[in-house]
Design an enzyme around this catalytic site. Structure first.
Site, mmCIF file in Angstrom:
data_model
loop_
_atom_site.group_PDB
_atom_site.id
_atom_site.type_symbol
_atom_site.label_atom_id
_atom_site.label_comp_id
_atom_site.label_asym_id
_atom_site.label_seq_id
_atom_site.Cartn_x
_atom_site.Cartn_y
_atom_site.Cartn_z
ATOM 1 N N SER A 47 0.821 -1.212 0.000
ATOM 2 C CA SER A 47 0.000 0.000 0.000
ATOM 3 C C SER A 47 0.855 1.262 0.000
ATOM 4 O O SER A 47 0.335 2.344 -0.262
ATOM 5 C CB SER A 47 -0.950 0.003 1.205
ATOM 6 O OG SER A 47 -0.239 0.024 2.425
ATOM 7 N N HIS A 48 2.147 1.158 0.302
ATOM 8 C CA HIS A 48 2.965 2.375 0.379
ATOM 9 C C HIS A 48 4.193 2.321 -0.530
ATOM 10 O O HIS A 48 5.207 2.961 -0.266
ATOM 11 C CB HIS A 48 3.323 2.686 1.842
ATOM 12 C CG HIS A 48 2.128 3.204 2.578
ATOM 13 N ND1 HIS A 48 1.093 2.366 2.956
ATOM 14 C CD2 HIS A 48 1.744 4.452 2.922
ATOM 15 C CE1 HIS A 48 0.146 3.086 3.532
ATOM 16 N NE2 HIS A 48 0.505 4.349 3.520
ATOM 17 N N GLU A 188 -4.450 -0.292 2.325
ATOM 18 C CA GLU A 188 -4.651 -1.750 2.181
ATOM 19 C C GLU A 188 -6.116 -2.039 1.822
ATOM 20 O O GLU A 188 -6.403 -2.914 0.994
ATOM 21 C CB GLU A 188 -4.258 -2.417 3.506
ATOM 22 C CG GLU A 188 -4.068 -3.912 3.441
ATOM 23 C CD GLU A 188 -3.011 -4.337 2.424
ATOM 24 O OE1 GLU A 188 -3.315 -5.257 1.647
ATOM 25 O OE2 GLU A 188 -1.916 -3.732 2.389
HETATM 26 P P1 NDP Z 1 0.619 -4.007 8.994
HETATM 27 O O1 NDP Z 1 -0.651 -4.271 9.744
HETATM 28 O O2 NDP Z 1 0.948 -4.860 7.827
HETATM 29 O O3 NDP Z 1 1.810 -4.072 10.069
HETATM 30 C C1 NDP Z 1 3.082 -3.819 9.626
HETATM 31 C C2 NDP Z 1 4.089 -4.029 10.741
HETATM 32 O O4 NDP Z 1 3.855 -5.252 11.444
HETATM 33 C C3 NDP Z 1 5.448 -4.148 10.119
HETATM 34 O O5 NDP Z 1 6.412 -3.637 11.010
HETATM 35 C C4 NDP Z 1 5.555 -5.662 9.927
HETATM 36 O O6 NDP Z 1 6.889 -6.115 9.758
HETATM 37 C C5 NDP Z 1 4.942 -6.168 11.201
HETATM 38 N N1 NDP Z 1 4.393 -7.507 11.062
HETATM 39 C C6 NDP Z 1 3.418 -7.905 10.228
HETATM 40 N N2 NDP Z 1 3.172 -9.225 10.373
HETATM 41 C C7 NDP Z 1 4.021 -9.669 11.334
HETATM 42 C C8 NDP Z 1 4.253 -10.941 11.935
HETATM 43 N N3 NDP Z 1 3.569 -12.026 11.579
HETATM 44 N N4 NDP Z 1 5.218 -11.034 12.885
HETATM 45 C C9 NDP Z 1 5.910 -9.945 13.253
HETATM 46 N N5 NDP Z 1 5.725 -8.714 12.722
HETATM 47 C C10 NDP Z 1 4.787 -8.576 11.777
HETATM 48 O O7 NDP Z 1 0.739 -2.511 8.462
HETATM 49 P P2 NDP Z 1 -0.357 -1.380 8.354
HETATM 50 O O8 NDP Z 1 -1.324 -1.745 7.286
HETATM 51 O O9 NDP Z 1 -0.881 -1.076 9.702
HETATM 52 O O10 NDP Z 1 0.572 -0.150 7.865
HETATM 53 C C11 NDP Z 1 1.287 -0.234 6.638
HETATM 54 C C12 NDP Z 1 2.034 1.039 6.388
HETATM 55 O O11 NDP Z 1 1.137 2.116 6.216
HETATM 56 C C13 NDP Z 1 3.000 1.486 7.498
HETATM 57 O O12 NDP Z 1 4.281 1.540 6.934
HETATM 58 C C14 NDP Z 1 2.524 2.861 7.910
HETATM 59 O O13 NDP Z 1 3.543 3.815 8.184
HETATM 60 C C15 NDP Z 1 1.741 3.302 6.667
HETATM 61 N N6 NDP Z 1 0.730 4.284 7.027
HETATM 62 C C16 NDP Z 1 0.986 5.606 6.807
HETATM 63 C C17 NDP Z 1 0.055 6.553 7.171
HETATM 64 C C18 NDP Z 1 0.317 8.007 7.027
HETATM 65 O O14 NDP Z 1 -0.517 8.796 7.435
HETATM 66 N N7 NDP Z 1 1.429 8.437 6.492
HETATM 67 C C19 NDP Z 1 -1.223 6.183 7.762
HETATM 68 C C20 NDP Z 1 -1.361 4.757 7.984
HETATM 69 C C21 NDP Z 1 -0.421 3.857 7.616
HETATM 70 P P3 NDP Z 1 7.372 -6.473 8.241
HETATM 71 O O15 NDP Z 1 7.452 -5.143 7.538
HETATM 72 O O16 NDP Z 1 8.668 -7.169 8.398
HETATM 73 O O17 NDP Z 1 6.313 -7.364 7.657
HETATM 74 O O1 PYC Z 2 -2.880 4.095 4.205
HETATM 75 O O2 PYC Z 2 -3.955 4.999 5.886
HETATM 76 C C1 PYC Z 2 -3.158 5.070 4.946
HETATM 77 C C2 PYC Z 2 -2.464 6.344 4.676
HETATM 78 C C3 PYC Z 2 -2.845 7.587 5.000
HETATM 79 C C4 PYC Z 2 -1.865 8.448 4.560
HETATM 80 C C5 PYC Z 2 -0.912 7.715 3.972
HETATM 81 N N1 PYC Z 2 -1.284 6.418 4.063
#
Ligand code: NDP
Ligand code: PYC
Length: 343
Positions: A47-48, A188
């Site tokens: 997603s990113h 996602e």
């Molecule tokens: P996930 O729910 O996929 O969680 C990701 C984290 O959990 C990673 O550190 C991942 O490590 C770890 N992880 C996942 N599965 C396991 C496992 N089985 N055992 C151990 N660790 C695990 O991610 P999200 O969907 O919550 O977020 C994805 C991205 O979106 C993030 O990078 C976040 O910064 C970004 N985001 C940005 C926003 C913004 O406003 N800028 C807003 C929301 C999200 P690994 O990478 O090794 O799999």
């Molecule tokens: O996936 O929630 C998200 C998000 C918000 C801003 C950047 N990513």
């Protein structure tokens, strides 16, 4: 027919840069934004990665982001740095402020950086990983748009509010995790909608507040926090410490500012860096070595460390390239030329 196209990192990056440049983004921003998008794609962060290019372009087209903004770094106190992104994308602001943050953390033992007035579209892990490679323990937080209902509620209030943590491991890749405080990032759910796939129960509720597995309904209704009241409290904390505490917007305010443009969230980010030597002086190395027992305790029972998958994906992508969804790539080529031709 394979619905993915393999590209080397060296083929993908110029495409990302080209799309951003052709939409009028200034050269310094193109470089910083391409760095973070390519890091996401390289590390298998669906997603990113390249998908985020669509949001960047939408944000530019909406006339929201300032494409040539020159971030202004301010040394506000011995352990505090502020950078005013001046309405630009966040990655260049972090890049400009990072050296002073690191210098202050090493001088004071702890330092914080407030990024203000930035458009945020990116994952946070590249920032805490970079700081951990500088030898620091690091945290990063940012609000987004009000998409997530608080635990027990049904209406959007919080952003997807990610939090990221990095820990330095001498001689090894840092320990890093980074996740949204919603059950999953909004990106996602968007990817599920694009692929026509249902989402698991627990990710969101429809506009009537009823549980749904339809991604479009969850996007139109409200997303849910992870871990019930615990994720909800963390999301509230991030609203506060990366919003009002640094003089910037909450997710509600960001969404109101967006006013239907569907641009990236606008507001602030808080980054905190701690130097182990601040508490420990010359004993830091001994205690960092002791910390390794925690990681050993995790992997010795067959569990995996967060970031392990990402480091493995990184090495694979560097060797073999990345596999980009064909429909996404067509859309991206469509941003380059009127015909939308693919390779
Ligand atoms: P996930 O729910 O996929 O969680 C990701 C984290 O959990 C990673 O550190 C991942 O490590 C770890 N992880 C996942 N599965 C396991 C496992 N089985 N055992 C151990 N660790 C695990 O991610 P999200 O969907 O919550 O977020 C994805 C991205 O979106 C993030 O990078 C976040 O910064 C970004 N985001 C940005 C926003 C913004 O406003 N800028 C807003 C929301 C999200 P690994 O990478 O090794 O799999
Ligand atoms: O996936 O929630 C998200 C998000 C918000 C801003 C950047 N990513």
């Amino acid at each position: 027919m394979d619905d993915r196209i393999r590209m080397t990192l060296d083929e993908a990056r110029p495409l990302v840069e080209d799309v951003l440049s052709r939409h009028g983004l200034g050269a310094a921003h193109v470089d910083a934004v391409a760095d973070i998008i390519m890091a996401g794609e390289r590390d298998g962060g669906g997603s990113h990665g390249i998908y985020r290019l669509l949001l960047c372009v939408d944000t530019i087209k909406a006339g929201k982001v300032s494409p040539d903004a020159e971030p202004s770094v301010q040394d506000v106190a011995p352990a505090l740095v502020r950078v005013d992104a001046r309405g630009g994308f966040a990655p260049l602001a972090f890049r400009k402020a990072r050296p002073l943050l690191v210098e202050k953390a090493k001088r004071c033992g702890i330092a914080a950086l407030g990024i203000n007035h930035c458009f945020h579209f990116a994952a946070l892990w590249p920032e805490v990983e970079a700081l951990a490679r500088d030898g620091l323990a690091a945290f990063a937080f940012t609000p987004s748009h009000a998409w997530v209902a608080p635990f027990g509620g049904r209406r959007p209030l919080f952003g997807t509010n990610p939090l990221a943590f990095g820990w330095p491991r001498p001689g090894r890749d840092p320990f890093v995790f980074d996740f949204a405080t919603s059950a999953v990032a909004r990106g996602e759910i968007e990817l599920h909608r694009r692929a026509g796939k249902p989402i698991p129960l627990g990710w969101g509720v429809d506009p009537c507040g009823e549980p749904t597995t339809d991604p479009a309904e969850a996007l139109a209704g409200a997303m849910l926090p992870f871990g019930g009241h615990k994720g909800s409290a963390l999301a509230a904390m991030i609203e506060l410490i990366a919003g009002p505490l640094i003089g910037d917007m909450t997710s509600m305010e960001s969404l109101a500012y967006d006013d239907g443009a569907n641009a990236a969230p606008y507001g602030g980010e808080l980054v905190i860096a701690i130097d182990p030597a601040g508490f420990l002086g010359t004993a830091a190395a001994e205690h960092l070595a002791r910390a390794e027992q925690v990681f050993e305790g995790i992997v010795s029972q067959g569990a995996r460390l967060p970031s392990l998958r990402r480091y493995e994906a990184r090495r694979r992508s560097q060797r073999e390239g990345v596999h980009v969804d064909r429909a996404l790539l067509d859309e991206i080529y469509g941003l380059l030329n009127a015909e939308g031709t693919s390779p």
